[in-house]
Design a protein around this motif. Structure first.
Motif, mmCIF file in Angstrom:
data_model
loop_
_atom_site.group_PDB
_atom_site.id
_atom_site.type_symbol
_atom_site.label_atom_id
_atom_site.label_comp_id
_atom_site.label_asym_id
_atom_site.label_seq_id
_atom_site.Cartn_x
_atom_site.Cartn_y
_atom_site.Cartn_z
ATOM 1 N N LEU A 1 -5.789 -61.332 -6.455
ATOM 2 C CA LEU A 1 -5.873 -62.778 -6.223
ATOM 3 C C LEU A 1 -5.128 -63.158 -4.942
ATOM 4 N N LEU A 2 -5.340 -64.386 -4.479
ATOM 5 C CA LEU A 2 -4.595 -64.881 -3.315
ATOM 6 C C LEU A 2 -3.118 -64.997 -3.674
ATOM 7 N N GLY B 1 -10.785 -66.572 3.643
ATOM 8 C CA GLY B 1 -9.783 -65.620 4.113
ATOM 9 C C GLY B 1 -8.690 -66.220 4.973
ATOM 10 N N SER B 2 -8.418 -67.493 4.809
ATOM 11 C CA SER B 2 -7.423 -68.151 5.660
ATOM 12 C C SER B 2 -6.000 -67.914 5.164
ATOM 13 N N GLY B 3 -5.856 -67.384 3.955
ATOM 14 C CA GLY B 3 -4.521 -67.160 3.406
ATOM 15 C C GLY B 3 -3.997 -68.326 2.607
ATOM 16 N N PRO C 1 -8.754 -78.749 -2.581
ATOM 17 C CA PRO C 1 -9.919 -78.040 -2.031
ATOM 18 C C PRO C 1 -10.614 -77.248 -3.136
ATOM 19 N N SER C 2 -11.913 -77.051 -2.968
ATOM 20 C CA SER C 2 -12.663 -76.326 -3.994
ATOM 21 C C SER C 2 -12.092 -74.930 -4.220
ATOM 22 N N GLU C 3 -11.571 -74.325 -3.147
ATOM 23 C CA GLU C 3 -10.996 -72.976 -3.284
ATOM 24 C C GLU C 3 -9.908 -72.917 -4.356
ATOM 25 N N ALA C 4 -9.189 -74.022 -4.539
ATOM 26 C CA ALA C 4 -8.067 -74.031 -5.484
ATOM 27 C C ALA C 4 -8.516 -73.943 -6.932
ATOM 28 N N THR C 5 -9.756 -74.351 -7.188
ATOM 29 C CA THR C 5 -10.219 -74.362 -8.578
ATOM 30 C C THR C 5 -11.447 -73.490 -8.812
#
Ligand code: CU
Length: 259
Positions: free
Chosen positions: A72-73, A176-178, A193-197
């Motif tokens: 995971l990130l 891939g922005s970290g 942001p959608s990435e968070a969920t």
């Protein structure tokens, strides 16, 4: 069910090559005398790169959940839930999503895993569905081990014990922005942001073995009985191939079945 079979394989190998049988003992051994054991293999969604396992125990309204997560990130919170509903499954691998380059977003797969029934927050956090996005109360590492025991409502406990629970871990760094960013808003909370969920990985909490009632008599359940037979057949093959070592494996199997 799959887990029982998986455990038998190292037992069989150990018996055949003469390794001490104890090496094959499962790491999740517990002293529970009643309840239902569950296990899940967590697999990535939309190429997130995440993977893991989950293990659970339901006894009355008490739920114990362990999660081993990786890929995971790192340094970003990962909301993790038990979802119940839909077809009580994970999204199919070919599901086209509405997210980054076709990635599956949480609501895209709601027909598969339903809504949030349990929020697997850190110790101290609340565990109901209202706390599904308490992002400060979830693990925030790329690789982590989680364990918690807490009370859930009876209907939720019953559903999970029936094998209807699906573990979903959220948060994917698609670009891939970290960090969680990007133009798309979360389908669950437009302030994120959608990435968070977005769902990173998913696994169905399958019933690992038959629950033993307090009188010690196993109740019905064709699927688990089928698994027992499969184990007996596998161990029979070991007994034929390895003689006394096969018998040792059979004894080990009996102990495993009693847990
Ligand atoms: Cu979720």
């Amino acid at each position: 069910m799959r887990t029982v079979t998986t455990r038998l394989t190292p037992v069989a190998i150990a018996a055949l090559v003469g390794l001490p049988i104890a090496l094959a003992a499962p790491a999740t051994a517990s002293d529970h005398e009643s309840g239902t054991e569950l296990s899940a293999t967590l697999t990535e969604i939309s190429g997130s790169g995440a993977s893991g396992t989950a293990w659970g125990w339901v006894d009355g309204t008490e739920l114990t959940i362990q999660i081993e997560a990786m890929g995971l990130l790192d340094g970003a919170p990962h909301a993790q839930h038990i979802h119940i509903g839909g077809s009580n499954t994970c999204p199919s691998a070919d599901l086209a999503g509405s997210g980054f380059e076709g990635a599956v977003r949480t609501t895209d797969a709601v027909d598969f895993y339903g809504g949030v029934a349990v929020s697997l927050t850190n110790e101290g956090g609340m565990t109901g569905p209202d706390h599904a996005l308490d992002v400060m109360d979830f693990p925030a590492e790329g690789e982590y081990s989680y364990e918690r025991t807490f009370e859930v409502p009876q209907d939720v406990a019953d559903d999970i014990a029936a094998g209807n629970g699906v573990v979903v871990v959220h948060g994917v760094d698609h670009n891939g922005s970290g960090e969680y960013d990007g133009d798309q808003e979360s389908d669950l909370d437009p302030s994120l942001p959608s990435e968070a969920t977005d769902p990173a990985m998913c696994g169905t909490l399958d019933v690992a073995q038959m629950a033993m009632p307090e009188d010690g008599v196993a109740t019905g359940g064709g699927a688990t009985q089928g698994t027992e037979h499969a184990g007996a057949i596998a161990l029979g093959a070991v007994a034929i191939g390895a003689g006394a070592l096969g018998l040792a494996a059979s004894r080990r199997r009996t102990e495993t079945a009693r847990r």
